[in-house]
Design a protein around this motif. Structure first.
Motif, PDB file in Angstrom:
ATOM      1  N   LEU A  26       0.830  -1.203   0.000  1.00 27.03           N
ATOM      2  CA  LEU A  26       0.000   0.000   0.000  1.00 27.03           C
ATOM      3  C   LEU A  26       0.864   1.253   0.000  1.00 27.03           C
ATOM      4  O   LEU A  26       0.560   2.230  -0.705  1.00 27.03           O
ATOM      5  CB  LEU A  26      -0.921  -0.018   1.217  1.00 27.03           C
ATOM      6  CG  LEU A  26      -1.952   1.111   1.318  1.00 27.03           C
ATOM      7  CD1 LEU A  26      -2.838   1.142   0.081  1.00 27.03           C
ATOM      8  CD2 LEU A  26      -2.802   0.947   2.572  1.00 27.03           C
ATOM      9  N   ALA A  27       1.954   1.230   0.769  1.00 21.64           N
ATOM     10  CA  ALA A  27       2.880   2.368   0.763  1.00 21.64           C
ATOM     11  C   ALA A  27       3.499   2.557  -0.621  1.00 21.64           C
ATOM     12  O   ALA A  27       3.672   3.694  -1.083  1.00 21.64           O
ATOM     13  CB  ALA A  27       3.975   2.151   1.809  1.00 21.64           C
ATOM     14  N   TYR A  28       3.807   1.454  -1.296  1.00 20.64           N
ATOM     15  CA  TYR A  28       4.373   1.535  -2.644  1.00 20.64           C
ATOM     16  C   TYR A  28       3.377   2.181  -3.617  1.00 20.64           C
ATOM     17  O   TYR A  28       3.748   3.058  -4.406  1.00 20.64           O
ATOM     18  CB  TYR A  28       4.758   0.134  -3.125  1.00 20.64           C
ATOM     19  CG  TYR A  28       5.152   0.083  -4.579  1.00 20.64           C
ATOM     20  CD1 TYR A  28       6.435   0.433  -4.988  1.00 20.64           C
ATOM     21  CD2 TYR A  28       4.238  -0.303  -5.555  1.00 20.64           C
ATOM     22  CE1 TYR A  28       6.800   0.408  -6.332  1.00 20.64           C
ATOM     23  CE2 TYR A  28       4.586  -0.339  -6.900  1.00 20.64           C
ATOM     24  CZ  TYR A  28       5.865   0.015  -7.287  1.00 20.64           C
ATOM     25  OH  TYR A  28       6.207  -0.012  -8.611  1.00 20.64           O
ATOM     26  N   TYR A  29       2.122   1.752  -3.556  1.00 23.12           N
ATOM     27  CA  TYR A  29       1.116   2.310  -4.470  1.00 23.12           C
ATOM     28  C   TYR A  29       0.895   3.792  -4.212  1.00 23.12           C
ATOM     29  O   TYR A  29       0.688   4.571  -5.150  1.00 23.12           O
ATOM     30  CB  TYR A  29      -0.205   1.542  -4.329  1.00 23.12           C
ATOM     31  CG  TYR A  29      -0.232   0.255  -5.099  1.00 23.12           C
ATOM     32  CD1 TYR A  29      -0.284   0.251  -6.497  1.00 23.12           C
ATOM     33  CD2 TYR A  29      -0.193  -0.978  -4.454  1.00 23.12           C
ATOM     34  CE1 TYR A  29      -0.295  -0.934  -7.222  1.00 23.12           C
ATOM     35  CE2 TYR A  29      -0.206  -2.169  -5.169  1.00 23.12           C
ATOM     36  CZ  TYR A  29      -0.260  -2.135  -6.547  1.00 23.12           C
ATOM     37  OH  TYR A  29      -0.267  -3.309  -7.267  1.00 23.12           O
ATOM     38  N   ASP A  34      -0.021   6.159  -9.629  1.00 28.61           N
ATOM     39  CA  ASP A  34      -1.115   7.128  -9.670  1.00 28.61           C
ATOM     40  C   ASP A  34      -2.446   6.464  -9.349  1.00 28.61           C
ATOM     41  O   ASP A  34      -3.506   6.904  -9.827  1.00 28.61           O
ATOM     42  CB  ASP A  34      -1.183   7.788 -11.054  1.00 28.61           C
ATOM     43  CG  ASP A  34       0.086   8.564 -11.376  1.00 28.61           C
ATOM     44  OD1 ASP A  34       0.687   9.100 -10.430  1.00 28.61           O
ATOM     45  OD2 ASP A  34       0.472   8.623 -12.564  1.00 28.61           O
ATOM     46  N   THR A  35      -2.397   5.404  -8.557  1.00 29.30           N
ATOM     47  CA  THR A  35      -3.624   4.678  -8.215  1.00 29.30           C
ATOM     48  C   THR A  35      -4.611   5.575  -7.484  1.00 29.30           C
ATOM     49  O   THR A  35      -5.824   5.508  -7.715  1.00 29.30           O
ATOM     50  CB  THR A  35      -3.288   3.442  -7.352  1.00 29.30           C
ATOM     51  OG1 THR A  35      -2.326   2.633  -8.045  1.00 29.30           O
ATOM     52  CG2 THR A  35      -4.532   2.620  -7.067  1.00 29.30           C
ATOM     53  N   PHE A  36      -4.114   6.413  -6.598  1.00 30.97           N
ATOM     54  CA  PHE A  36      -4.963   7.289  -5.803  1.00 30.97           C
ATOM     55  C   PHE A  36      -4.867   8.714  -6.347  1.00 30.97           C
ATOM     56  O   PHE A  36      -3.789   9.304  -6.390  1.00 30.97           O
ATOM     57  CB  PHE A  36      -4.548   7.245  -4.332  1.00 30.97           C
ATOM     58  CG  PHE A  36      -4.556   5.861  -3.748  1.00 30.97           C
ATOM     59  CD1 PHE A  36      -5.735   5.292  -3.301  1.00 30.97           C
ATOM     60  CD2 PHE A  36      -3.382   5.120  -3.683  1.00 30.97           C
ATOM     61  CE1 PHE A  36      -5.747   4.009  -2.778  1.00 30.97           C
ATOM     62  CE2 PHE A  36      -3.383   3.836  -3.149  1.00 30.97           C
ATOM     63  CZ  PHE A  36      -4.571   3.288  -2.707  1.00 30.97           C
ATOM     64  N   THR A  37      -5.995   9.257  -6.779  1.00 30.39           N
ATOM     65  CA  THR A  37      -6.039  10.578  -7.403  1.00 30.39           C
ATOM     66  C   THR A  37      -6.035  11.679  -6.353  1.00 30.39           C
ATOM     67  O   THR A  37      -6.786  11.631  -5.372  1.00 30.39           O
ATOM     68  CB  THR A  37      -7.303  10.710  -8.273  1.00 30.39           C
ATOM     69  OG1 THR A  37      -7.336   9.640  -9.210  1.00 30.39           O
ATOM     70  CG2 THR A  37      -7.301  12.032  -9.019  1.00 30.39           C
ATOM     71  N   VAL A  38      -5.188  12.661  -6.577  1.00 30.40           N
ATOM     72  CA  VAL A  38      -5.081  13.790  -5.643  1.00 30.40           C
ATOM     73  C   VAL A  38      -6.264  14.734  -5.843  1.00 30.40           C
ATOM     74  O   VAL A  38      -6.665  15.030  -6.972  1.00 30.40           O
ATOM     75  CB  VAL A  38      -3.751  14.544  -5.858  1.00 30.40           C
ATOM     76  CG1 VAL A  38      -3.651  15.727  -4.908  1.00 30.40           C
ATOM     77  CG2 VAL A  38      -2.580  13.611  -5.674  1.00 30.40           C
ATOM     78  N   VAL A 137       0.245   9.664   5.948  1.00 28.55           N
ATOM     79  CA  VAL A 137       0.634  10.982   5.427  1.00 28.55           C
ATOM     80  C   VAL A 137       0.236  11.105   3.960  1.00 28.55           C
ATOM     81  O   VAL A 137      -0.341  12.119   3.544  1.00 28.55           O
ATOM     82  CB  VAL A 137       2.152  11.196   5.595  1.00 28.55           C
ATOM     83  CG1 VAL A 137       2.595  12.440   4.832  1.00 28.55           C
ATOM     84  CG2 VAL A 137       2.511  11.334   7.060  1.00 28.55           C
ATOM     85  N   ASN A 138       0.523  10.084   3.172  1.00 29.49           N
ATOM     86  CA  ASN A 138       0.146  10.116   1.759  1.00 29.49           C
ATOM     87  C   ASN A 138      -1.360  10.210   1.583  1.00 29.49           C
ATOM     88  O   ASN A 138      -1.857  10.915   0.704  1.00 29.49           O
ATOM     89  CB  ASN A 138       0.687   8.875   1.047  1.00 29.49           C
ATOM     90  CG  ASN A 138       2.147   9.015   0.665  1.00 29.49           C
ATOM     91  OD1 ASN A 138       2.571  10.034   0.142  1.00 29.49           O
ATOM     92  ND2 ASN A 138       2.938   8.001   0.939  1.00 29.49           N
TER      93      ASN A 138
END
Length: 222
Positions: A26-29, A34-38, A137-138
């Motif tokens: 999960l930390a790697y992703y 760009d799996t999680f959109t900002v 944090v991410n």
């Protein structure tokens, strides 16, 4: 004849390894994909809060992120190894300590040095906490999309094309920026601060670890 199930410590070890592997993935992703959109937070035209000058790349700062991450990962590891080695050497003179560690671990069939067992366990706990902190944090940065004070210097919006006739006009969307996409995306992920979070976690772990080691040496109970 039914196959006997593995002992509870072995099953717990497998369970912990699965959790650790999932945490690392999960930390790697979060970190490298760009799996999680900002969340794209908008801004007002010529907003003064985001018009600070760009301070330059992080690599050229007084304390570059690579150095800080190395210290956050390496110093606690060194403290754990040195502390556990000191405690083990001081308590090896007590025979009951060795027998107790042997019995708690695996019984009489498979003996692992208590120093190795405890060092690996505390290193695993610290590594898990480090990756978990990075994930939180991410996740916070992705959800909030908080803009850096120098965001407009990197975004380089075309105010004429955006129709910015007055300061109160609100601008949103990725197409509003014409600057380097990588720098713009990094400027959208400033809160919470990863450097601050990892530093606080490392400092807290070192403090707690040193206090526990000092207590163990003083009382002789491990």
């Amino acid at each position: 004849m039914p196959v006997p199930s593995p002992p509870l410590p072995t099953r717990m070890l497998y369970f912990q390894m699965v959790i650790m592997a999932g945490t690392v993935m999960l930390a790697y992703y979060f970190e490298y994909t760009d799996t999680f959109t900002v969340n794209l937070q908008g801004f007002f035209c010529y907003e003064s809060a985001y018009r600070k000058p760009y301070p330059g790349p992080e690599e050229s700062s007084a304390v570059p992120p690579v150095l800080l991450y190395s210290l956050a990962a390496g110093v606690p590891v060194l403290v754990i190894i040195v502390g556990e080695t000191a405690v083990f050497c001081l308590q090896m003179a007590t025979r009951d300590f060795e027998n107790q560690e042997k019995t708690i671990l695996t019984g009489d069939c498979c003996y692992i040095n208590p120093l190795v067992r405890r060092t690996v366990r505390f290193l695993g706990i610290y590594a898990f906490g480090l990756f978990a902190t990075d994930i939180f944090v991410n996740a916070g940065q992705v959800v909030t999309g908080n803009l850096a004070p120098h965001f407009l210097a990197l975004c380089k919006p075309n105010y004429t094309a955006l129709g910015c006739q007055q300061f109160t006009q609100f601008v949103s969307g990725a197409e509003s920026c014409s600057g380097n996409p990588d720098l713009v995306m990094k400027a959208r992920k400033t809160f919470p601060s990863k450097e601050a979070a990892l530093s606080i976690y490392a400092a807290t772990y070192i403090t707690v670890s040193k206090s526990k080691v000092a207590s163990n040496i003083a009382t002789g109970i491990h």
